[in-house]
Design a protein around this motif. Sequence first.
Motif, mmCIF file in Angstrom:
data_model
loop_
_atom_site.group_PDB
_atom_site.id
_atom_site.type_symbol
_atom_site.label_atom_id
_atom_site.label_comp_id
_atom_site.label_asym_id
_atom_site.label_seq_id
_atom_site.Cartn_x
_atom_site.Cartn_y
_atom_site.Cartn_z
ATOM 1 N N TYR A 284 78.908 163.903 47.857
ATOM 2 C CA TYR A 284 79.970 163.818 49.046
ATOM 3 C C TYR A 284 81.256 163.514 48.219
ATOM 4 C CZ TYR A 284 76.489 163.404 52.645
ATOM 5 O OH TYR A 284 75.339 163.736 53.599
ATOM 6 N N TYR A 292 92.995 163.912 52.575
ATOM 7 C CA TYR A 292 92.362 162.639 53.313
ATOM 8 C C TYR A 292 93.538 161.432 53.358
ATOM 9 C CZ TYR A 292 87.647 164.396 52.502
ATOM 10 O OH TYR A 292 86.664 165.033 52.484
ATOM 11 N N LEU A 325 76.378 167.140 59.701
ATOM 12 C CA LEU A 325 77.603 167.122 59.734
ATOM 13 C C LEU A 325 78.541 166.418 60.813
ATOM 14 C CD1 LEU A 325 78.043 170.779 58.034
ATOM 15 C CD2 LEU A 325 78.527 168.395 56.916
ATOM 16 N N LYS A 326 77.796 166.723 61.831
ATOM 17 C CA LYS A 326 78.424 166.127 63.388
ATOM 18 C C LYS A 326 77.850 165.165 64.176
ATOM 19 C CE LYS A 326 76.522 169.446 66.600
ATOM 20 N NZ LYS A 326 76.768 170.527 67.613
ATOM 21 N N ASN A 618 87.368 160.816 61.299
ATOM 22 C CA ASN A 618 86.334 160.137 60.623
ATOM 23 C C ASN A 618 85.380 161.408 60.465
ATOM 24 O OD1 ASN A 618 85.212 158.326 59.205
ATOM 25 N ND2 ASN A 618 84.683 157.127 60.928
ATOM 26 N N ARG A 619 84.705 161.631 59.114
ATOM 27 C CA ARG A 619 83.835 162.336 58.806
ATOM 28 C C ARG A 619 82.473 161.702 59.290
ATOM 29 N NH1 ARG A 619 84.056 164.411 52.664
ATOM 30 N NH2 ARG A 619 82.188 165.417 53.428
ATOM 31 N N ASN A 620 81.778 162.385 59.999
ATOM 32 C CA ASN A 620 80.494 162.035 60.762
ATOM 33 C C ASN A 620 79.805 161.819 59.365
ATOM 34 O OD1 ASN A 620 80.692 162.088 63.631
ATOM 35 N ND2 ASN A 620 81.455 164.111 63.078
ATOM 36 N N TYR A 626 88.798 159.671 55.971
ATOM 37 C CA TYR A 626 89.395 160.334 57.138
ATOM 38 C C TYR A 626 90.135 161.467 56.644
ATOM 39 C CZ TYR A 626 88.572 156.880 60.761
ATOM 40 O OH TYR A 626 87.906 155.995 61.723
ATOM 41 N N LYS A 627 89.786 162.897 57.076
ATOM 42 C CA LYS A 627 90.194 164.091 56.813
ATOM 43 C C LYS A 627 90.943 164.500 57.612
ATOM 44 C CE LYS A 627 88.193 168.130 54.678
ATOM 45 N NZ LYS A 627 87.364 168.946 54.580
ATOM 46 N N CYS A 629 92.565 166.834 60.173
ATOM 47 C CA CYS A 629 91.825 167.644 60.926
ATOM 48 C C CYS A 629 92.724 168.768 61.824
ATOM 49 C CB CYS A 629 90.933 166.735 61.947
ATOM 50 S SG CYS A 629 92.053 165.812 63.191
#
Length: 746
Positions: A284, A292, A325-326, A618-620, A626-627, A629
């Motif tokens: 990751y 980010y 991923l989600k 927020n990336r699950n 925090y990316k 989006c």
Amino acid sequence: MKNSSFFICMLLVWICSCSQQGTQSDLMSFDNNPRIKKGHLSSLELNGWFVSNGNASIDSVELFNDRKSLKLQNDPADSLKISQVYYYANTRDITGDSIYFSGKFKYKGADSTSIVFGIQQMGQDTMANAMTEIGKRSGDSEWNDFTIKTAMSSLTSGINFFVFTTGNIELWTSNWQAQLDKKPLGAFVNHEFSVEKDKEFDYGSSFCLSAPTTQTYENLEVLGKVWGFLKYYHPEVTQGNYNWDYELFRILPQIAKAPDKDKRNKLLNEWIDKYGKITQTVSYAIEDSSKYSRIIDTDWINDENLFDAPLISKLNTIKNAKRNLKFNYYLIPYQSGGSSLFDREKEYPLIPWKDQGYRILTLYRLWNAVEYCFPYTEMTDKPWDTLLGKFLPRFVSPVDNEEYKLAILELLTCINDSHGFVYIPREDLEKTILKRQSDSFVVPVTLTESKSGDIVVRDTRTFELERGDIIRTIDGEDVKKIITDLSPYVPASNHPTLVRNVLPWLLRTDTGYMNITCIRNGKEIQIDIKNFGQNRRRQPHELSDMKWPKDYNLSAKKIIYIDVSTAESDAITDMIQNNKNAKGMILDMRKYPSMAAYGTLPNLLLPAPQEFMWFSFNRNEAPGNYKLCSIAKAGSDNPDYFKGKVAILVNEGTQSHGEFSSMAYRKAPQSAIIGSTTAGADGNIGSFYLPGKATCIYTALGAYYPNWEQCQRKGVKIDIEVRPTNQEIRNGQDVWIEKAIEYILK
């Protein structure tokens, strides 16, 4: 096909908002007479039927194999002759490789009519469509088949199963079936997670710790951090296989009583082993940090002063474990549309406050929610990573219920977020400093903070106080001290918003009597108030001699004034179109704006689309990171845009969507933001329960100026600062309007 493109665009806006129950195989059956909602965007959470164009109804006459059908036909008033209906399925928590959609249809009176069935996948970073075009049909037909199959995107959060037609037609459709990976959609939509089957501690934690020591508190702090880390990172927990609240109660007694670090590590190693060996890991690593806004710091899992080598190894394996991923069961989402409260964090309304285990759970839940699901943890005044240990004694051994509830409020307030709020039942605060917020006797005035920092009467409905009175003491207590004493329990991004939130509480009492010391015309006077509104002015000062925008004769100065809190779309358009040669425009953003205004103003003010805000979510699969989006843009290509100056008025009442839209309007070529510090809370909120009937709200979506320039806490950038002096308040001046006039006319 042109009409197909039109439908796809329309579906980007229209979402189903009604729920529909069904069996696994008959989720979309018409035999249960499902409600078919007609309207616009409402919620991304609920499953059900939606008709966005035309008329749809359940038909009990035209049957397929004795099953009811849905009848779809044109709205006679629709010149485009478009009809469309779809079933929306929330797939936020569902993964799969393939989607299959099939059913039956027949029609009558078709006149070279296009018929299209399809699957639309929706997600934050994806929008995929698969359609089968039946082609243009004329006349009547008996029952026909349709089938569609497509790959499922890993980022799909919702699926629309749809049919639409263009042209004259009466269409019947029946026997809709949807499958994911050859299993009925209903098996996924109505899935019950293992976490929901664990009921062991529904009536209490059975945990009691009478005499905590320094070692106990160290154990509890370490457990709180490890428990939260596993909650959001261990794949068995993120998949919803364990009730993590109750897993805490199972390990809590042992860890709390551990006599030293070695014993604690042994217990933690055994605890983690209970959830199985992790066999799949991925990297990751953040390859491009410029994308980010926040990268979580988890280096504490490598602290050799806390953990032994086996435990450090296990924690790192969990950090790198392969996750969906989600889907992350406990990850708190930001709300969009009509999203409801996140209910996977259980409320436990019947658990008494005296239950020590649930009090500890409350602290762990709140602290970790911020640690892993708040985009601005690094912006808090008090370092967030220090607060778990500092607050532990107040949750483990509070003096009473009131002290415990104040501890919850104070911890949440430490996030310094104007969106922040904890709803705690009023009766739990009756004996605390916060009781004054619900006291029954209220002096009917509005207070404001002046440029000099004084608390001043802005308008009044009582004879005792006059506009411009500077409040010094209330019942013998300094007014600024009252604000300071309340501040630990009132979430706010900055000082002006804190004062905004507290001012309505100051002149409240439960005694029926209040003594106020104030400065009037340079002299200190004492005022006793006893009747609380029985001796009111018939009109408040603000309606008699306080200046309103209309008092500044703006139209004669060729200035348009728009109160964005109340303005409707059509009125805004007419006002601007009919005054294209105006010297300028005032957009009053000091109250929460109507959504209609933002849908209209940018296209009238900007000559071309302009980027004005970056969002991060927020990336699950790696919570706390925090990316970027999406990038918000405003405006459209419009050479006929408004050419005059645009003055955007803001103050501490400008919050959230008000800040968002003010930033968009500032992209107008000749514009300026005029006013004072705004609330500093943009981005969508998140909300979740705390044990004991408490509801927590906070900012859950990151929102920034482009290139991550800070808006949170600071508020929007002010071009021309203005704040009324004591004398200007007494004069009834609107200094925002006055400064806007000066800006436009110079």
